[in-house]
Design a protein around this motif. Structure first.
Motif, mmCIF file in Angstrom:
data_model
loop_
_atom_site.group_PDB
_atom_site.id
_atom_site.type_symbol
_atom_site.label_atom_id
_atom_site.label_comp_id
_atom_site.label_asym_id
_atom_site.label_seq_id
_atom_site.Cartn_x
_atom_site.Cartn_y
_atom_site.Cartn_z
ATOM 1 N N PRO A 43 0.843 -1.205 0.000
ATOM 2 C CA PRO A 43 0.000 0.000 0.000
ATOM 3 C C PRO A 43 0.880 1.257 0.000
ATOM 4 O O PRO A 43 2.096 1.173 0.076
ATOM 5 C CB PRO A 43 -0.772 -0.118 1.308
ATOM 6 N N PHE A 44 0.275 2.386 -0.103
ATOM 7 C CA PHE A 44 0.973 3.678 -0.021
ATOM 8 C C PHE A 44 2.081 3.788 -1.062
ATOM 9 O O PHE A 44 3.118 4.404 -0.827
ATOM 10 C CB PHE A 44 1.552 3.913 1.381
ATOM 11 N N GLY A 45 1.880 3.146 -2.210
ATOM 12 C CA GLY A 45 2.814 3.352 -3.309
ATOM 13 C C GLY A 45 4.210 2.783 -3.136
ATOM 14 O O GLY A 45 5.141 3.186 -3.812
ATOM 15 N N GLY A 46 4.379 1.839 -2.232
ATOM 16 C CA GLY A 46 5.710 1.277 -2.035
ATOM 17 C C GLY A 46 6.156 0.442 -3.220
ATOM 18 O O GLY A 46 5.339 -0.016 -4.019
ATOM 19 N N SER A 47 7.445 0.244 -3.328
ATOM 20 C CA SER A 47 8.020 -0.536 -4.412
ATOM 21 C C SER A 47 8.873 -1.652 -3.845
ATOM 22 O O SER A 47 9.542 -1.478 -2.817
ATOM 23 C CB SER A 47 8.891 0.373 -5.286
ATOM 24 N N ASN A 48 8.850 -2.802 -4.505
ATOM 25 C CA ASN A 48 9.714 -3.892 -4.052
ATOM 26 C C ASN A 48 11.186 -3.644 -4.395
ATOM 27 O O ASN A 48 12.028 -4.491 -4.085
ATOM 28 C CB ASN A 48 9.225 -5.231 -4.598
ATOM 29 N N PHE A 49 11.482 -2.524 -5.012
ATOM 30 C CA PHE A 49 12.888 -2.121 -5.106
ATOM 31 C C PHE A 49 13.360 -1.451 -3.815
ATOM 32 O O PHE A 49 14.550 -1.219 -3.644
ATOM 33 C CB PHE A 49 13.096 -1.195 -6.305
ATOM 34 N N ARG A 58 19.759 -3.433 -7.060
ATOM 35 C CA ARG A 58 20.243 -2.174 -7.623
ATOM 36 C C ARG A 58 21.733 -1.981 -7.397
ATOM 37 O O ARG A 58 22.412 -1.311 -8.172
ATOM 38 C CB ARG A 58 19.412 -1.019 -7.059
ATOM 39 N N ALA A 59 22.280 -2.590 -6.331
ATOM 40 C CA ALA A 59 23.723 -2.480 -6.080
ATOM 41 C C ALA A 59 24.529 -3.498 -6.878
ATOM 42 O O ALA A 59 25.594 -3.184 -7.402
ATOM 43 C CB ALA A 59 24.003 -2.646 -4.581
ATOM 44 N N LEU A 60 24.034 -4.722 -6.968
ATOM 45 C CA LEU A 60 24.846 -5.807 -7.520
ATOM 46 C C LEU A 60 24.550 -6.096 -8.991
ATOM 47 O O LEU A 60 25.461 -6.451 -9.743
ATOM 48 C CB LEU A 60 24.638 -7.092 -6.696
ATOM 49 N N HIS A 70 22.743 1.512 -7.633
ATOM 50 C CA HIS A 70 21.658 2.234 -6.959
ATOM 51 C C HIS A 70 20.725 2.959 -7.927
ATOM 52 O O HIS A 70 20.006 3.873 -7.514
ATOM 53 C CB HIS A 70 22.198 3.221 -5.909
ATOM 54 N N SER A 71 20.751 2.561 -9.193
ATOM 55 C CA SER A 71 19.760 3.110 -10.137
ATOM 56 C C SER A 71 18.358 2.820 -9.627
ATOM 57 O O SER A 71 18.143 1.877 -8.872
ATOM 58 C CB SER A 71 19.927 2.439 -11.511
#
Lengths: 377, 377, 377
Positions: A43-49, A58-60, A70-71
Motif C-alpha cells: 500500500p501507499f505506493g511502495g516498491s519492491n525495489f 540495484r547495487a549488484l 543504486h539506479s
C-alpha cells in the motif's frame, strides 16, 4: 581479508536448490511481483525495489547491465527490457559462478526456462529434483480411487527416482512441520486418496493438503534413498511460520537415521540455528540458507553466520532458491560470497582458523557437500 | 559515517506508540520500579541501574542533568529530585527529537502526564490510541448484561474512533496471540459478557481475559479501519513469551488483508524476525522494536538490525513504548538513532546502498511510514 | 580494549555447571565421540575436528600441548596420548582460570574424574550438584512400590541437600519444558511410581520419563531451597528443541517466585533471549550459555551478546557444561573470555559503559553471582 576474498570470488558453486528463470520480458509490475514472497502489492505506493532484496539488485545487478549502482527500479527494469531477457539471463547467470544447477521443477510452467535450457544458456551442469506433492497431485487428478493412487504412485516415484537426484516436500506450508512422524498404513492412505478423488472437480487442479497422503509420500521417498529436501521457515505466504520450525519434525528425523536418505533443510529462516542444531546432532541432516540470503540482502551475513554457529562444516550447503528472476541467482551467489568472506576472513585474520582449513571448509560448502549428498553431481 | 550520523541526529520522529510520563518526583525505589518490566525487586541487593537500560540511562541521560556519564543510580536519582520532575521532563523530552507523540492511554492514571500535557510541555504534536480491553472493561463494570454490553460497545468504539487515531490490543498477555482468528458470533459474545457481569464484584475493576470478548473487540476495531496495534513479545510479566510470537496470529492477519485496517506489531522482541516476515508478506502489517530498544540498551543495534533484515523499508515504524520515565523517551530515541546510524552507515560506506536511498528510508522509518499508516499525523 | 582484555584474562571463574573429565587415554574415535552432542558418526568421512568446536580445540588447546595452532585432529590426539591424560588434564584445566568447579554428578561413572579428583588435580575448590532424575531412578530400581518410593525419596533428597549445593533437572529431554506447573498430589505420584516399578526389569536401569514423578521431584527440590538447575535448549540428541524453550515453563517460574529457591537456566541455546527475558522479569531466575559457547566455537561471541541484551548483570552466570574432555573446560573458559572482552570493550571504548561498571559486572558474571546463588561457594 584479501586472500580469502579472492578465493571465495573464484569458488565454483553447486546450487542445490533453485527453480527456473523466466524467459519473457518483464515490466515493472512483473518484476516486482517476482521480487518478493508476498502475494499482494504494497500500500501507499511502495516498491519492491525498496526492500533489502531490491537494494541488493540495484547495487549488484545494475552494474552488470551497464547501469550505475543504486539506479532506480524504473531505470533498472527499462534497461532490462532494452537488453532483452536472453541477454539479461546470459549476463546475470554468467556472473554467478554457479557450475551446477539442481533445479526443483515442481513450481511454475512453460514460462520458466527449465534445467536443460539453463544448462544450455550457461554451459553449466544441471540436475533435477522432483516435488513429491506435485507428483501426487497430478496422479490424484487422473486416478479412479485410492487403490489406483497407491499402486501407480509407486511407479511414478520410481520413474522420478530414475531421473531426479532428489525429492522435495512442501509439507511445511501444506500442513506444517509438526506432521505425525509415523509411516501411515496403506489402508489409511487409500481412504484419504479416495476422499480427495471424491472431492475433485473435473479439469481443476488438485491441491494436496492431506497430511496422511503427504506422510506416505515422505516415507516412500525415504525408501528410494534420494536426498529429501524440506521447505523450512520463511518462503511462502501460505505458511504459519512457527509451524515451520524444523525442530518440530525431530521425531521424523530420528526415525530416518540410518535409512541412507539424507534430509536437507532449505532456507530455514529464522530457524537457521534450529536447523544447524539438527545438522550437528543427526548424521543425515544438512541445511542451507537459500532464500533467506536473497531476501535479507546486505543483512544476510548475520543469517549465514548463525547457520555456521553449530553446524559441522560438512553439513552446510549452498543454494539460491532462485525462482523466476536471474537476479535471485546473481544476488544469491554474490551475497553468499560476501557473507562467507566476512565470516571466514575474520577467523583467519585473527588466527582462530587456519587458512588451509578455511579453504577446505569453503570448498565443502560451495560444492563438496552437495557432491557428497547428491549422487552424480 | 559522519554524514549519515548527522542526518540521523537531525531526524524528527513520530513516536507511534508510547504512554504518559509521571509528573511526580521519584525516589530510588520509585525510579527503579519504572525502569524494568519486572514486578519484583532483585534479590541480593541488585539495582535496576545495573541493567542494560540502567547503563543507558547513566550514559545518555546523566549528562543532560549536568552529571558525569556513568554516575551512580543514587546520584542520578538525587540530581533528578534536585531539578524536579518538570525540569527533568523538559530536558529529557526536549532532547528526544520527537515531533509527534501517539500516546496509548489505556494504562496508568492521573499520575501520568497525558497526551495534551506532554504536547504542552514539549511543543510537539500529540494523538491518542485507545486500548480495546480497557474500553470493554470500563463498560463491563457498568452494564447489566451481555446484551447491553454489545449494544453500548458499538457506541463506545465509535466515540473512540472519532478521537483516537488507532486502537491497541493486549490480547498477547490476556490470552496469547494464538487466539481463534474467526469473528465470534454475537450470541457467544453476549453469553461471555453475561458471565463476566455475573462474576464481577461491585466497585472492583474488571480484568478482561475472555478470549471471545477480546476477539469481538478485534473485529469491531477492524470494522472501524483504524490502525490496530498489537502488543507482541516481550514487555510484561504476565506473558508466556512463546505464545506472543506474532506468527501465531497469521490466520487473523490473512483474514484482515484488504479490510483497509493496518496492523502494527509492537516491540516484537525476540520475534522481530517473525514480525518482519509478516510485514514483508502481508500488505497491511507494520512493525517496530519499541520497548526492546530501551531494555536492550547498548545491545539494541542488533535487535534493530534483525528487524530490518526482511522488512520492506516502508513497513518499519519508530516507537519508544515509553511508560512513566522520560528516560525511556530519551534512551528510546538516542539508542534508535545510534542503531540506524550504524546500520545505514555501514551500507552506505560500503557502497551497498545509495546515500539518497538511505536518507529516504530513514525518513520513512522515522516519520513517513507512521504518517501513512495513521490518519491526520 | 587492552585494559578490559587484561582484566578478563585475569578473572577467576566459578564454573557453576560442569561434569567430570575422563581419566583414560583417548584415541581419535574416543575423542571425537566426546567432542559433539551427536550420538552418531558423520557420514562421508567427516571429522568432529571440522566443527566450530573442533576448530577451537585446534586453535586454543594445541599450543598448550606444544603443537602449532590448527594442527590436524590426528596430530592433536596423537600428542594427547604421548603426554598422557594426567598431563593433558593438568595443562588444560590449569589454564582455565577456574577457581571453583560446581560439578553435576548425574551423568557418567567411574571413567570420569569426580569433583574431589578434579579439585586435587587443579587445586581448585569443588562442590556438587545432584541430578533429581538420577536420584529417583536409583530409588525406583530398589523400592517395592510407590508408597516406599515417596517416603524414601524424602530422605534421599534430604541427604543430597546436606552435601550438594544445588539440584539439577533434565525434564527438558525427558518430557519437555512444557510440563504441568502444578505440584502433583502424592496419590498420583505413588500411582505413577507403582507403574514404573511394575514395568521395570530386574537388574536393568530405570530411565525416568514419567512427568508426574518428575514434577514431584521439582517441587520437592523447591522445598529444600537449593538452586535448581534446568537443562534448557541445545545439548542432547534426545530433545525436541522447541519444547526446550524456557518460556514454556513460565507458569512454574511464576509459582516459585518467593519460595527462596533460585532457578538457573543452563546453556539456553538458541533460547538465550527467552532465558534472559525470564531472568529480567522473575527475581529468582538466572541463566548461562555454557554448552553453547563451546559448541559454537569462534561464533560464540554473538550468543553471549544475546544473553546480555536483556538480562540484568546480576543474573548471568558462567559455566562450561564441560563433560569428559578437559578441552571443553579450556575452550569454555577462553571462548567466554574472548566474548565478554569483545562485548564489554566495545561498550567501554565507546564510553557507553564506565570502566568501573564493566569491571563490576564482569566480576559478577565470572563468580559473584554464583557466590550469591549457591551457598558456601
Amino acid at each position: 581479508m584479501s586472500d580469502i576474498a579472492a578465493y571465495v570470488d573464484g569458488l565454483g558453486l553447486v546450487d542445490h536448490h533453485c527453480h527456473g528463470v523466466v524467459s519473457a520480458d518483464l515490466d515493472l509490475a512483473g518484476f516486482e511481483g517476482l521480487a518478493t514472497e508476498s502475494s499482494w502489492p504494497s500500500p501507499f505506493g511502495g516498491s519492491n525495489f525498496d526492500t533489502p532484496f531490491g537494494v541488493a539488485v540495484r547495487a549488484l545487478c545494475a552494474p552488470l547491465l551497464d547501469l550505475p549502482k543504486h539506479s532506480s527500479g524504473a531505470a533498472y527494469v527499462a534497461r532490462r527490457s532494452e537488453l532483452g531477457p536472453e541477454e539479461v539471463n546470459r549476463r546475470l547467470l554468467g556472473a554467478t559462478g554457479i557450475d551446477t544447477y539442481i533445479i526443483e521443477t515442481g513450481v511454475g510452467g512453460s514460462e520458466l526456462l527449465g534445467a536443460a535450457e539453463i544448462g544450455a544458456a550457461t554451459g553449466a551442469a544441471h540436475r533435477e529434483v522432483h516435488r513429491l506433492e506435485v507428483i501426487a497431485e497430478r496422479l490424484l487428478e487422473q486416478v479412479g480411487g485410492g487403490d489406483e493412487f497407491v499402486t501407480r504412485l509407486t511407479d511414478r516415484l520410481d520413474e522420478s527416482a530414475a531421473v531426479a537426484v532428489g525429492f522435495k516436500s512442501v509439507v511445511a506450508y501444506r500442513h506444517g512441520l509438526d506432521f505425525d512422524p509415523a509411516r501411515p498404513g496403506l489402508a489409511d492412505v487409500r481412504r484419504a486418496a479416495d476422499a480427495v478423488v471424491a472431492r475433485r472437480t473435473d479439469g481443476a487442479r488438485v491441491r494436496l493438503t492431506d497430511e496422511t497422503i503427504i506422510r506416505h509420500l515422505l516415507w516412500e521417498a525415504v525408501d528410494r534413498r534420494r536426498p529429501l529436501q524440506f521447505h523450512v521457515g520463511y518462503g511462502d505466504s501460505d505458511i504459519d511460520l512457527y509451524r515451520c520450525d524444523p525442530s518440530r519434525m525431530t521425531e521424523f528425523i530420528r526415525r530416518t537415521v540410518g535409512t541412507g536418505t539424507a534430509i536437507t533443510l532449505l532456507h530455514c529462516y529464522p530457524f537457521q540455528r534450529e536447523a544447524a542444531f539438527l545438522a550437528q546432532v543427526y548424521p543425515h541432516v544438512y541445511l542451507d540458507t537459500g532464500a533467506a540470503v536473497n531476501y535479507t540482502g546486505f543483512g544476510s551475513a548475520q543469517v549465514v553466520r548463525e547457520s555456521l554457529e553449530l553446524a559441522p562444516f560438512n553439513k552446510v550447503l549452498f543454494s539460491t532458491d532462485a525462482y523466476g528472476l536471474p537476479e535471485l541467482y546473481l544476488c544469491g551467489s554474490l551475497l553468499w560470497r560476501r557473507a562467507v568472506t566476512r565470516i571466514f576472513s575474520a577467523w583467519v585474520d585473527a588466527d582462530e582458523m587456519g587458512a588451509g582449513d578455511a579453504v577446505r571448509y569453503l570448498d565443502l560448502i560451495a560444492s563438496g557437500n552437495a557432491q557428497n549428498v547428491y549422487a552424480d553431481v
